[in-house]
Design a protein around this motif. Structure first.
Motif, PDB file in Angstrom:
ATOM      1  N   LEU A 160       0.831  -1.194   0.000  1.00  0.00           N
ATOM      2  CA  LEU A 160       0.000   0.000   0.000  1.00  0.00           C
ATOM      3  C   LEU A 160       0.872   1.254   0.000  1.00  0.00           C
ATOM      4  N   HIS A 161       0.548   2.163  -0.903  1.00  0.00           N
ATOM      5  CA  HIS A 161       1.236   3.446  -0.990  1.00  0.00           C
ATOM      6  C   HIS A 161       0.283   4.549  -0.524  1.00  0.00           C
ATOM      7  N   GLY A 162       0.827   5.707  -0.233  1.00  0.00           N
ATOM      8  CA  GLY A 162      -0.029   6.822   0.167  1.00  0.00           C
ATOM      9  C   GLY A 162       0.723   7.855   0.979  1.00  0.00           C
ATOM     10  N   HIS A 163       1.620   7.405   1.835  1.00  0.00           N
ATOM     11  CA  HIS A 163       2.411   8.344   2.628  1.00  0.00           C
ATOM     12  C   HIS A 163       3.580   8.882   1.814  1.00  0.00           C
ATOM     13  N   LYS A 164       3.920  10.124   2.080  1.00  0.00           N
ATOM     14  CA  LYS A 164       5.061  10.756   1.425  1.00  0.00           C
ATOM     15  C   LYS A 164       6.231  10.745   2.399  1.00  0.00           C
ATOM     16  N   GLY A 165       6.895   9.619   2.468  1.00  0.00           N
ATOM     17  CA  GLY A 165       7.997   9.455   3.398  1.00  0.00           C
ATOM     18  C   GLY A 165       7.770   8.246   4.281  1.00  0.00           C
ATOM     19  N   PRO A 166       8.604   8.066   5.304  1.00  0.00           N
ATOM     20  CA  PRO A 166       8.501   6.892   6.174  1.00  0.00           C
ATOM     21  C   PRO A 166       7.130   6.753   6.832  1.00  0.00           C
ATOM     22  N   VAL A 167       6.685   5.503   6.974  1.00  0.00           N
ATOM     23  CA  VAL A 167       5.460   5.202   7.714  1.00  0.00           C
ATOM     24  C   VAL A 167       5.896   4.710   9.093  1.00  0.00           C
ATOM     25  N   LEU A 168       5.435   5.399  10.135  1.00  0.00           N
ATOM     26  CA  LEU A 168       5.941   5.148  11.482  1.00  0.00           C
ATOM     27  C   LEU A 168       5.029   4.278  12.335  1.00  0.00           C
ATOM     28  N   SER A 169       3.737   4.232  12.003  1.00  0.00           N
ATOM     29  CA  SER A 169       2.793   3.517  12.868  1.00  0.00           C
ATOM     30  C   SER A 169       1.635   2.960  12.049  1.00  0.00           C
ATOM     31  N   VAL A 170       1.051   1.871  12.553  1.00  0.00           N
ATOM     32  CA  VAL A 170      -0.100   1.262  11.899  1.00  0.00           C
ATOM     33  C   VAL A 170      -0.843   0.421  12.934  1.00  0.00           C
ATOM     34  N   ALA A 171      -2.167   0.326  12.787  1.00  0.00           N
ATOM     35  CA  ALA A 171      -2.957  -0.485  13.712  1.00  0.00           C
ATOM     36  C   ALA A 171      -4.281  -0.865  13.074  1.00  0.00           C
ATOM     37  N   PHE A 172      -4.706  -2.123  13.274  1.00  0.00           N
ATOM     38  CA  PHE A 172      -6.038  -2.564  12.911  1.00  0.00           C
ATOM     39  C   PHE A 172      -7.023  -2.133  13.996  1.00  0.00           C
ATOM     40  N   SER A 173      -8.281  -1.952  13.603  1.00  0.00           N
ATOM     41  CA  SER A 173      -9.344  -1.754  14.583  1.00  0.00           C
ATOM     42  C   SER A 173      -9.611  -3.071  15.305  1.00  0.00           C
TER      43      SER A 173
END
Length: 467
Positions: free
Chosen positions: A266-279
């Motif tokens: 998945l793309h979308g952020h412009k730069g590093p992705v630092l965090s992610v979480a499912f509901s």
């Protein structure tokens, strides 16, 4: 290959932070999302048709982590200002400050019953706190470098932690001891978490690698090198069948851990992705990046019914259930590389991402609060085995610190007595900080002693070789 209708879809971006987003967490019903940021603020987003955001002001420095309590009534945040805060997520901005760390706090995590909180810090320690009466219970020391992350197991009996000393440690909360240490000589783990059944942990590596370990047999099960840069965060889907990862390479990856393969990039952020979480139910997930954006996604690919799987995991968290050896991870630990069958999702083509940014209401932190009574009187008198033992001296000191600010409000005492109590609280605060500094100095002394012993061994070896 999945059809387009089964692919993850970006619902909308959420903009309101002024710096990198370091943490994301859904509440119980996924109607609210909490985020933390280097801009020193905590934000709570109401994810209804008319989205609204609330900015909570209280930390003096960058906020590094955020998590909702299991019942959604409290928020915990960690900060570089060396404190942990417990917030009531309402417009009054009530919060209680937990002090004890002597360096930046990197992560916070609630136990599944909501009674306890674990924090990880650059002071090389883990600290376990009581939530009912906000106070320090005990500290865990064995890491020899900064501790990046710590998480409770679903049944609350274990804690997993990872450190820049290149180890992942498993702790027994009842005995307050480290029972296993998993070493990685190629890099260190930035993040660690348990799968929903509590039998495995996933670690996100600075060396671009995601690893899955079976903690019952101390065995590496799966090894994914699908990112081109360090991995900052991972999150298990509630079914336990999928794992999502966030990386400095600017992408999110979704792994099917049953099949042992990458299924989405998945793309979308412009730069590093630092965090992610499912509901909590897995129907949504959110990601936070160095671009100060929060992206809210619809899962889609898990559309079939997982109710029976979720019930299975709930049963597995019961304290009396024995380990189940025929779990969902019997795969061999061979390397999983990025495969061409994976689906690339680029949300720049999604039409509804141009929604207006929600209005932001700023809320300043008010005085500390008395947390709701989450523990019944019966539990208090007869705590289960998973209840964490404490040092009575430290507990009494810290309970006094957390409870005294509220005495004046509850009993209507005179201002002079109130001032005296505030002075006592300040002295207890100094005492707590002094103890923490002594612990830090002891750790430094141990490090120096270890270094001296290693140098002596090297000198002896050199003398023997010369002889």
């Amino acid at each position: 290959m999945a059809s387009a209708l089964e692919d993850p879809v970006l619902i909308r971006p959420l903009r309101g932070h002024g710096a990198a987003v370091t943490g994301v967490a859904f509440n119980v019903e996924a109607a609210g999302l909490a985020t933390s940021s280097l801009d020193r603020f905590l934000m709570v987003w109401k994810l209804k048709a008319q989205c609204r955001a609330y900015r909570f002001v209280g930390h003096a420095e960058a906020v590094t982590s955020v998590q909702y309590s299991p019942d959604g009534q409290l928020l915990a945040s960690a900060s570089r200002d060396r404190t942990v805060r417990l917030w009531i997520p309402c417009i009054h901005g009530e919060s209680s400050v937990l002090k004890g760390h002597t360096a930046s706090v990197r992560s916070v995590s609630f136990s599944q019953d909501g009674h306890f909180l674990v924090s990880a810090s650059n002071d090389k320690s883990l600290k376990i706190w009581s939530v009912r009466h906000p106070c320090l219970l005990f500290s865990l020391f064995q890491h020899t470098h900064w501790v990046c992350c710590a998480k409770f197991s679903p049944d609350g009996r274990l804690i997993a932690s990872c450190s820049e000393d290149k180890s992942v440690k498993i702790w027994d909360t009842r005995n307050k001891t480290c029972i296993e240490s998993l070493l990685d000589y190629e890099g260190f783990a930035n993040f660690v978490d348990f799968n929903p059944s509590g039998t495995c942990i996933a670690s996100a590596g600075s060396n671009h690698v995601v690893r899955l370990w079976d903690i019952r047999m101390n065995k590496l099960l799966q090894h994914y090198k699908v990112h081109r840069a360090g991995v900052n965060c991972v999150s298990f889907h509630p079914s336990g069948n999928y794992l999502i990862t966030a990386s400095d390479d600017g992408t999110l990856k979704i792994l099917d851990v049953l099949e042992g393969r990458l299924i989405y990039t998945l793309h979308g952020h412009k730069g590093p992705v630092l965090s992610v979480a499912f509901s909590k139910k897995g129907e949504k997930f959110a990601s936070g990046g160095a671009d100060a954006q929060v992206l809210l996604w619809k899962t889609n690919f898990d559309s079939w019914d997982y109710k029976e799987v979720l019930k299975h995991h709930i049963r597995r968290t019961n304290l009396d259930d024995p380990p189940h050896l025929l779990d969902i991870y019997p795969r061999s630990p061979h390397l999983h590389g990025e495969k061409i069958q994976s689906v690339e999702v680029n949300p720049t083509f999604v039409s509804n991402t141009q929604a207006l940014d929600p209005p932001v209401i700023e809320i300043s932190s008010s005085s500390s609060f008395s947390t709701p009574d989450y523990v019944s009187s019966e539990d208090a008198q007869n705590p289960p085995d998973s209840v964490l033992a404490t040092s009575s001296k430290r507990k009494s000191e810290n309970e006094s610190e957390s409870a005294m600010p509220n005495v004046g409000k509850q009993t209507g005492i005179s201002p002079s007595l109130g001032n005296t109590l505030e002075h006592i609280v300040e002295q207890l605060d100094v005492l707590t900080l002094t103890v923490s500094i002594l612990e830090q100095r002891l750790t430094l002394t141990e490090d120096k002693l270890k270094e001296c012993l290693e140098n002596q061994q090297k000198m002896l070896l050199e003398e023997r070789q010369e002889a």
